[in-house]
Design an enzyme around this catalytic site. Sequence first.
Site, PDB file in Angstrom:
ATOM      1  N   ARG A  56      32.887  78.941   2.838  1.00  0.00           N
ATOM      2  CA  ARG A  56      33.542  78.113   3.606  1.00  0.00           C
ATOM      3  C   ARG A  56      33.101  78.381   5.019  1.00  0.00           C
ATOM      4  O   ARG A  56      32.707  79.479   5.467  1.00  0.00           O
ATOM      5  CB  ARG A  56      34.954  78.085   3.463  1.00  0.00           C
ATOM      6  CG  ARG A  56      35.821  79.314   2.953  1.00  0.00           C
ATOM      7  CD  ARG A  56      35.585  80.235   3.812  1.00  0.00           C
ATOM      8  NE  ARG A  56      36.313  79.930   5.172  1.00  0.00           N
ATOM      9  CZ  ARG A  56      35.895  80.674   6.218  1.00  0.00           C
ATOM     10  NH1 ARG A  56      35.348  81.816   6.129  1.00  0.00           N
ATOM     11  NH2 ARG A  56      36.668  80.216   7.314  1.00  0.00           N
ATOM     12  N   GLY A  57      33.789  77.622   5.953  1.00  0.00           N
ATOM     13  CA  GLY A  57      33.212  77.975   7.566  1.00  0.00           C
ATOM     14  C   GLY A  57      32.068  76.976   7.938  1.00  0.00           C
ATOM     15  O   GLY A  57      31.083  76.799   7.116  1.00  0.00           O
ATOM     16  N   ALA A  58      32.350  76.386   8.932  1.00  0.00           N
ATOM     17  CA  ALA A  58      31.265  75.291   9.310  1.00  0.00           C
ATOM     18  C   ALA A  58      29.661  75.558   9.159  1.00  0.00           C
ATOM     19  O   ALA A  58      29.062  75.014   8.609  1.00  0.00           O
ATOM     20  CB  ALA A  58      31.568  74.607  10.460  1.00  0.00           C
ATOM     21  N   ARG A  93      32.503  68.426   1.580  1.00  0.00           N
ATOM     22  CA  ARG A  93      33.574  68.680   2.306  1.00  0.00           C
ATOM     23  C   ARG A  93      33.366  67.527   3.633  1.00  0.00           C
ATOM     24  O   ARG A  93      32.207  67.530   4.003  1.00  0.00           O
ATOM     25  CB  ARG A  93      33.843  70.013   2.903  1.00  0.00           C
ATOM     26  CG  ARG A  93      34.272  70.998   1.684  1.00  0.00           C
ATOM     27  CD  ARG A  93      34.658  72.024   2.323  1.00  0.00           C
ATOM     28  NE  ARG A  93      35.985  72.079   2.878  1.00  0.00           N
ATOM     29  CZ  ARG A  93      36.530  72.992   3.547  1.00  0.00           C
ATOM     30  NH1 ARG A  93      35.710  74.387   3.797  1.00  0.00           N
ATOM     31  NH2 ARG A  93      37.686  72.999   4.084  1.00  0.00           N
ATOM     32  N   GLN A 204      42.959  82.156   5.820  1.00  0.00           N
ATOM     33  CA  GLN A 204      41.576  82.640   6.175  1.00  0.00           C
ATOM     34  C   GLN A 204      41.669  83.847   7.161  1.00  0.00           C
ATOM     35  O   GLN A 204      41.061  84.688   7.324  1.00  0.00           O
ATOM     36  CB  GLN A 204      40.755  81.580   6.650  1.00  0.00           C
ATOM     37  CG  GLN A 204      40.495  80.687   5.537  1.00  0.00           C
ATOM     38  CD  GLN A 204      41.180  79.377   5.585  1.00  0.00           C
ATOM     39  OE1 GLN A 204      42.597  79.489   5.688  1.00  0.00           O
ATOM     40  NE2 GLN A 204      40.757  78.289   5.183  1.00  0.00           N
ATOM     41  N   ASP A 245      35.087  73.102  14.015  1.00  0.00           N
ATOM     42  CA  ASP A 245      34.367  72.261  12.742  1.00  0.00           C
ATOM     43  C   ASP A 245      33.640  71.016  12.983  1.00  0.00           C
ATOM     44  O   ASP A 245      32.573  70.664  12.530  1.00  0.00           O
ATOM     45  CB  ASP A 245      35.424  72.139  11.510  1.00  0.00           C
ATOM     46  CG  ASP A 245      35.863  73.178  10.979  1.00  0.00           C
ATOM     47  OD1 ASP A 245      36.695  74.031  11.512  1.00  0.00           O
ATOM     48  OD2 ASP A 245      35.411  73.640   9.834  1.00  0.00           O
ATOM     49  N   ASN A 255      39.616  71.758  14.506  1.00  0.00           N
ATOM     50  CA  ASN A 255      39.400  73.220  13.921  1.00  0.00           C
ATOM     51  C   ASN A 255      40.707  73.357  12.905  1.00  0.00           C
ATOM     52  O   ASN A 255      41.442  72.374  12.754  1.00  0.00           O
ATOM     53  CB  ASN A 255      39.318  74.170  14.959  1.00  0.00           C
ATOM     54  CG  ASN A 255      38.969  75.654  14.479  1.00  0.00           C
ATOM     55  OD1 ASN A 255      38.035  75.667  13.745  1.00  0.00           O
ATOM     56  ND2 ASN A 255      39.997  76.646  14.749  1.00  0.00           N
ATOM     57  N   LYS A 256      40.732  74.505  12.375  1.00  0.00           N
ATOM     58  CA  LYS A 256      41.646  74.479  11.136  1.00  0.00           C
ATOM     59  C   LYS A 256      43.033  74.233  12.005  1.00  0.00           C
ATOM     60  O   LYS A 256      43.204  74.486  12.891  1.00  0.00           O
ATOM     61  CB  LYS A 256      41.732  76.159  11.033  1.00  0.00           C
ATOM     62  CG  LYS A 256      42.606  76.501   9.931  1.00  0.00           C
ATOM     63  CD  LYS A 256      42.380  75.803   8.783  1.00  0.00           C
ATOM     64  CE  LYS A 256      40.999  75.732   7.818  1.00  0.00           C
ATOM     65  NZ  LYS A 256      40.807  74.728   6.793  1.00  0.00           N
TER      66      LYS A 256
END
Length: 364
Positions: A56-58, A93, A204, A245, A255-256
Amino acid sequence: MTVPAEAPGALRPLQPADTGDAVVVVDQRWLPHELRHATLSSAQEVFAAIRDMVVRGAPLIGATAAFGLALQLRSDAGDAALEQGVRHLRGARPTAVNLAWALERMQRRLRPLPAAARAAAAWAEALAIAEEDVLVNHAIGRHGLPLLQAAAARRAGVVNVLTHCNAGALATCGWGTATAPIYLAHAAGLPLHVWVDETRPRNQGAALTAWELGRAGVPHTVVSDNAGGHLMRQGLVDLVLVGCDRVAANGDVCNKVGTYLKALAARDNGVPFHVAMPTSTLDRSLPDGGAIPVEQRSAREQTHVWGRDGEGRVVEVQVVPDGSVAANPAFDVTPARLVTSLITEHGLVAAEARALAALTEGRA
Ligand code: MRU
């Protein structure tokens, strides 16, 4: 500029096999309790690994998808397979634009080639994407470092950084985006401390950022997501440093989920709010953040949490009453007006349309 191979944060969550037929990734669902790896040998396995948050993570999902496409082309590298592979992997995603960015770059490179040359070229391009990501992040670190040095000079003591989610080495091919300035500052002996937002619902921050900062020896404290405003009011945060992201043409930052609240609190308390942004995360096709697709994830992430029990087993437990309905928007949008600067591989950029246009047109 060469990047030191074993700097703090030199953690590499994605390792392409020398044989060119698989990638080995850290299975992030098990951290911080167990360091497990998964071997991905097909586009289908790569798709599932991105969808299920093994990776995960852009930037990392972009690079992993590039390898997924390369794996797919080993069996069929015709035009139809190429287009279908890109379409399929893109759907893993929706929010981080790096996924589409990496696949479109692969497509541009591969389309003009004869089918017989595509598999090898695809692997080479995926390797280039992964290697460049490490260099880009290191450059973000170099450009962000003076912000931390200036904060240290102002405070004449330990600099307190607050971060949200994991924009660290684990979210990239190495160094991380928001963590790169932190790792460089730590290596340079700058006294700093990081407030790590736990980042519910998947944690996270608590699980990943705390784990990697701990490995690198960076002093940090995990706090609940709701603590940031309080800490800022107490004067305990010198700057907020987060990843992203997708950034729209006007500088709105996705972002998150929870990032927006940190930006609001930062503005109210006069705390600088910086966003580490590789240009692969900029999407100038979208005029503003309202057009960014926000992933709605499973309600189970909200109703349950994972952790280690007293006997050392990694287990999932329910935290809401039976039958409670939960919603789980995974990202939010911070308006550009709340962003102090975007830290890119080319330098600091204002979160506004003209500066972002100049950045992509090479005029920054
Ligand atoms: O849902 P995730 O864990 O993929 O979300 C990750 C984030 O929101 C990160 O902050 C972002 O991708 C930046 S990574 C350098």
